[in-house]
Write a protein that holds these residues in place. Structure first.
Motif, PDB file in Angstrom:
ATOM      1  N   GLY A 160       0.798  -1.220   0.000  1.00  0.00           N
ATOM      2  CA  GLY A 160       0.000   0.000   0.000  1.00  0.00           C
ATOM      3  C   GLY A 160       0.826   1.264   0.000  1.00  0.00           C
ATOM      4  N   LEU A 161       2.040   1.179  -0.574  1.00  0.00           N
ATOM      5  CA  LEU A 161       2.935   2.335  -0.593  1.00  0.00           C
ATOM      6  C   LEU A 161       3.261   2.746  -2.032  1.00  0.00           C
ATOM      7  N   PRO A 162       3.437   4.050  -2.277  1.00  0.00           N
ATOM      8  CA  PRO A 162       3.850   4.497  -3.617  1.00  0.00           C
ATOM      9  C   PRO A 162       5.265   4.029  -3.921  1.00  0.00           C
ATOM     10  N   VAL A 163       5.495   3.641  -5.160  1.00  0.00           N
ATOM     11  CA  VAL A 163       6.827   3.182  -5.556  1.00  0.00           C
ATOM     12  C   VAL A 163       7.178   3.778  -6.909  1.00  0.00           C
ATOM     13  N   ARG A 164       8.437   4.200  -7.031  1.00  0.00           N
ATOM     14  CA  ARG A 164       8.992   4.684  -8.300  1.00  0.00           C
ATOM     15  C   ARG A 164      10.129   3.741  -8.658  1.00  0.00           C
ATOM     16  N   GLU A 209      14.499  -3.944 -25.793  1.00  0.00           N
ATOM     17  CA  GLU A 209      15.044  -3.144 -26.895  1.00  0.00           C
ATOM     18  C   GLU A 209      15.984  -2.052 -26.419  1.00  0.00           C
ATOM     19  N   GLY A 210      16.332  -2.060 -25.134  1.00  0.00           N
ATOM     20  CA  GLY A 210      17.277  -1.085 -24.618  1.00  0.00           C
ATOM     21  C   GLY A 210      16.669   0.234 -24.210  1.00  0.00           C
ATOM     22  N   VAL A 211      15.342   0.286 -24.077  1.00  0.00           N
ATOM     23  CA  VAL A 211      14.652   1.501 -23.674  1.00  0.00           C
ATOM     24  C   VAL A 211      14.480   1.506 -22.157  1.00  0.00           C
ATOM     25  N   LEU A 212      14.749   2.642 -21.563  1.00  0.00           N
ATOM     26  CA  LEU A 212      14.576   2.787 -20.123  1.00  0.00           C
ATOM     27  C   LEU A 212      13.156   3.264 -19.835  1.00  0.00           C
ATOM     28  N   LYS A 213      12.459   2.512 -19.013  1.00  0.00           N
ATOM     29  CA  LYS A 213      11.092   2.844 -18.644  1.00  0.00           C
ATOM     30  C   LYS A 213      11.051   3.200 -17.170  1.00  0.00           C
ATOM     31  N   GLU A 214      10.369   4.294 -16.840  1.00  0.00           N
ATOM     32  CA  GLU A 214      10.222   4.683 -15.437  1.00  0.00           C
ATOM     33  C   GLU A 214       8.746   4.662 -15.081  1.00  0.00           C
ATOM     34  N   MET A 215       8.433   4.043 -13.936  1.00  0.00           N
ATOM     35  CA  MET A 215       7.052   3.896 -13.505  1.00  0.00           C
ATOM     36  C   MET A 215       6.855   4.479 -12.115  1.00  0.00           C
ATOM     37  N   PHE A 216       5.658   4.990 -11.886  1.00  0.00           N
ATOM     38  CA  PHE A 216       5.249   5.441 -10.560  1.00  0.00           C
ATOM     39  C   PHE A 216       3.878   4.840 -10.305  1.00  0.00           C
ATOM     40  N   LYS A 217       3.740   4.095  -9.202  1.00  0.00           N
ATOM     41  CA  LYS A 217       2.489   3.394  -8.932  1.00  0.00           C
ATOM     42  C   LYS A 217       2.087   3.558  -7.466  1.00  0.00           C
ATOM     43  N   GLY A 218       0.777   3.573  -7.257  1.00  0.00           N
ATOM     44  CA  GLY A 218       0.253   3.605  -5.907  1.00  0.00           C
ATOM     45  C   GLY A 218       0.201   4.975  -5.270  1.00  0.00           C
ATOM     46  N   GLY A 219       0.395   6.039  -6.054  1.00  0.00           N
ATOM     47  CA  GLY A 219       0.429   7.385  -5.500  1.00  0.00           C
ATOM     48  C   GLY A 219      -0.932   8.055  -5.470  1.00  0.00           C
ATOM     49  N   THR A 220      -1.005   9.152  -4.752  1.00  0.00           N
ATOM     50  CA  THR A 220      -2.214   9.969  -4.737  1.00  0.00           C
ATOM     51  C   THR A 220      -2.362  10.660  -6.092  1.00  0.00           C
ATOM     52  N   PRO A 221      -3.545  11.152  -6.419  1.00  0.00           N
ATOM     53  CA  PRO A 221      -3.706  11.886  -7.681  1.00  0.00           C
ATOM     54  C   PRO A 221      -2.708  13.029  -7.825  1.00  0.00           C
ATOM     55  N   GLU A 222      -2.460  13.748  -6.714  1.00  0.00           N
ATOM     56  CA  GLU A 222      -1.527  14.868  -6.757  1.00  0.00           C
ATOM     57  C   GLU A 222      -0.101  14.401  -7.048  1.00  0.00           C
ATOM     58  N   ALA A 223       0.293  13.280  -6.446  1.00  0.00           N
ATOM     59  CA  ALA A 223       1.646  12.746  -6.657  1.00  0.00           C
ATOM     60  C   ALA A 223       1.820  12.252  -8.094  1.00  0.00           C
ATOM     61  N   ASN A 227      -2.793   7.719 -15.211  1.00  0.00           N
ATOM     62  CA  ASN A 227      -4.122   8.110 -14.764  1.00  0.00           C
ATOM     63  C   ASN A 227      -4.052   8.454 -13.281  1.00  0.00           C
ATOM     64  N   PRO A 228      -4.124   9.735 -12.926  1.00  0.00           N
ATOM     65  CA  PRO A 228      -4.053  10.130 -11.520  1.00  0.00           C
ATOM     66  C   PRO A 228      -5.137   9.494 -10.672  1.00  0.00           C
ATOM     67  N   TYR A 229      -6.304   9.228 -11.266  1.00  0.00           N
ATOM     68  CA  TYR A 229      -7.409   8.650 -10.508  1.00  0.00           C
ATOM     69  C   TYR A 229      -7.150   7.181 -10.181  1.00  0.00           C
ATOM     70  N   ARG A 230      -6.336   6.521 -10.991  1.00  0.00           N
ATOM     71  CA  ARG A 230      -6.015   5.114 -10.751  1.00  0.00           C
ATOM     72  C   ARG A 230      -4.644   4.943 -10.105  1.00  0.00           C
ATOM     73  N   GLY A 231      -3.939   6.048  -9.894  1.00  0.00           N
ATOM     74  CA  GLY A 231      -2.712   6.002  -9.101  1.00  0.00           C
ATOM     75  C   GLY A 231      -1.469   5.521  -9.805  1.00  0.00           C
ATOM     76  N   TYR A 232      -1.365   5.702 -11.119  1.00  0.00           N
ATOM     77  CA  TYR A 232      -0.152   5.249 -11.801  1.00  0.00           C
ATOM     78  C   TYR A 232       0.211   6.190 -12.943  1.00  0.00           C
ATOM     79  N   ALA A 233       1.490   6.154 -13.320  1.00  0.00           N
ATOM     80  CA  ALA A 233       1.975   6.889 -14.491  1.00  0.00           C
ATOM     81  C   ALA A 233       3.305   6.278 -14.908  1.00  0.00           C
ATOM     82  N   GLY A 234       3.697   6.551 -16.147  1.00  0.00           N
ATOM     83  CA  GLY A 234       4.963   6.024 -16.640  1.00  0.00           C
ATOM     84  C   GLY A 234       5.479   6.849 -17.798  1.00  0.00           C
ATOM     85  N   THR A 235       6.745   6.633 -18.119  1.00  0.00           N
ATOM     86  CA  THR A 235       7.353   7.326 -19.243  1.00  0.00           C
ATOM     87  C   THR A 235       8.484   6.478 -19.798  1.00  0.00           C
TER      88      THR A 235
END
Length: 282
Positions: free
Chosen positions: A213-217, A224-238, A256-264
């Motif tokens: 139940g904790l946010p993780v980055r 293919e050698g691409v670096l992916k960064e993920m953030f999961k479990g955060g508040t909408p603001e985070a 999706n801030p409402y679902r608590g995840y993002a990536g790039t």
């Protein structure tokens, strides 16, 4: 009322999409898989499909046709040049399930949307699948009505064991161990646990973080050698802050801030170059 002429176009494979395919097939409705360059789409290409295929149990894509006049239902995908009669999704602003909170997870999850279209009531397993896909961290923390976190862990671990060729006990132990490591790595200054070196990521990190139940980055190197960064479990603001920071750096971001995840994706680089960048940042 169900339109028997509907043709369902299914996006990238995951446990929820597999169940959606089974449900659509049981209704004897037409379906195919979104494809790009005659290969079934993955999460990165699902919204830039240029055709459809049918992938069988042998995982071989076979040519298929999306009838020009058939009313298409897009499930977590887009076929360029085709306008669907219904979109089933929860990934992007404007999607039917985008802003749906965990307490109404069946309305948010793609599986729940498909069941409603087909006028079917969800089974217990379908509720678990919908909750895990729409809002996994919230589901593990008991925010999804009628979803038992322990049953959810068993379901998720069983799926991971099957697709990864591991034993169920090994996966469960991996998730619990990752959960403990996430708690140990929690940084109160940033209000998240950070795993920025992709060579030191626990195998079941994302699942363990959701269970804790904790946010993780974290970062991972794709084949293919691409670096992916993920953030999961955060508040909408985070989540919004994560997305804004990467957008300001010129990177394409999804989430999706409402679902608590993002990536790039940081773009294609040789592994040595990526590793050097990480060492400098850490």
């Amino acid at each position: 009322m169900i339109d028997r002429d509907w043709h369902f176009v299914l996006g990238a494979q995951d446990p929820e999409m597999r169940e959606i395919q089974r449900v659509v097939d049981s209704e004897h409705l037409a379906w195919s898989h979104a494809a790009r360059h005659k290969r079934r789409c993955n999460p990165r290409t699902a919204y830039a499909a240029d055709g459809v295929v049918r992938v069988g149990a042998d995982q071989i894509p076979r040519p298929a046709v999306l009838p020009p006049k058939a009313p298409a239902v897009f499930v977590e995908c887009t076929v360029l040049g085709v306008e669907p009669v219904v979109r089933v999704d929860h990934h992007h602003p404007g999607d039917p399930g985008y802003e749906v909170e965990p307490e109404q997870f069946m309305d948010g999850a793609s599986l729940g949307q498909v069941l409603r279209l087909l006028e079917r009531e969800p089974t217990e397993t379908q509720r678990l699948l919908a909750a895990s896909d729409h809002c996994l961290t919230a589901a593990y923390q008991g925010r999804c009505p009628g979803v038992d976190p322990h049953e959810l862990l068993f379901l998720r671990a069983s799926w991971k064991a099957k697709v990864m060729g591991r034993t169920l006990s090994d996966v469960v132990e991996g998730i619990l161990d990752a959960s403990k490591r996430v708690k140990r790595h929690f940084d109160s200054e940033f209000n998240e646990s950070r795993f920025l070196d992709p060579t030191e990521i626990p195998l079941d990190l994302a699942e363990g973080a959701a269970y804790a139940g904790l946010p993780v980055r974290y970062r991972e190197l794709l084949p293919e050698g691409v670096l992916k960064e993920m953030f999961k479990g955060g508040t909408p603001e985070a989540v919004e802050a994560f997305m804004a920071a990467h957008e300001a750096a010129g990177r394409q971001v999804y989430g999706n801030p409402y679902r608590g995840y993002a990536g790039t994706y940081w773009g294609g680089r040789r592994v040595s170059e990526v590793a050097g960048r990480i060492v400098q940042e850490v």
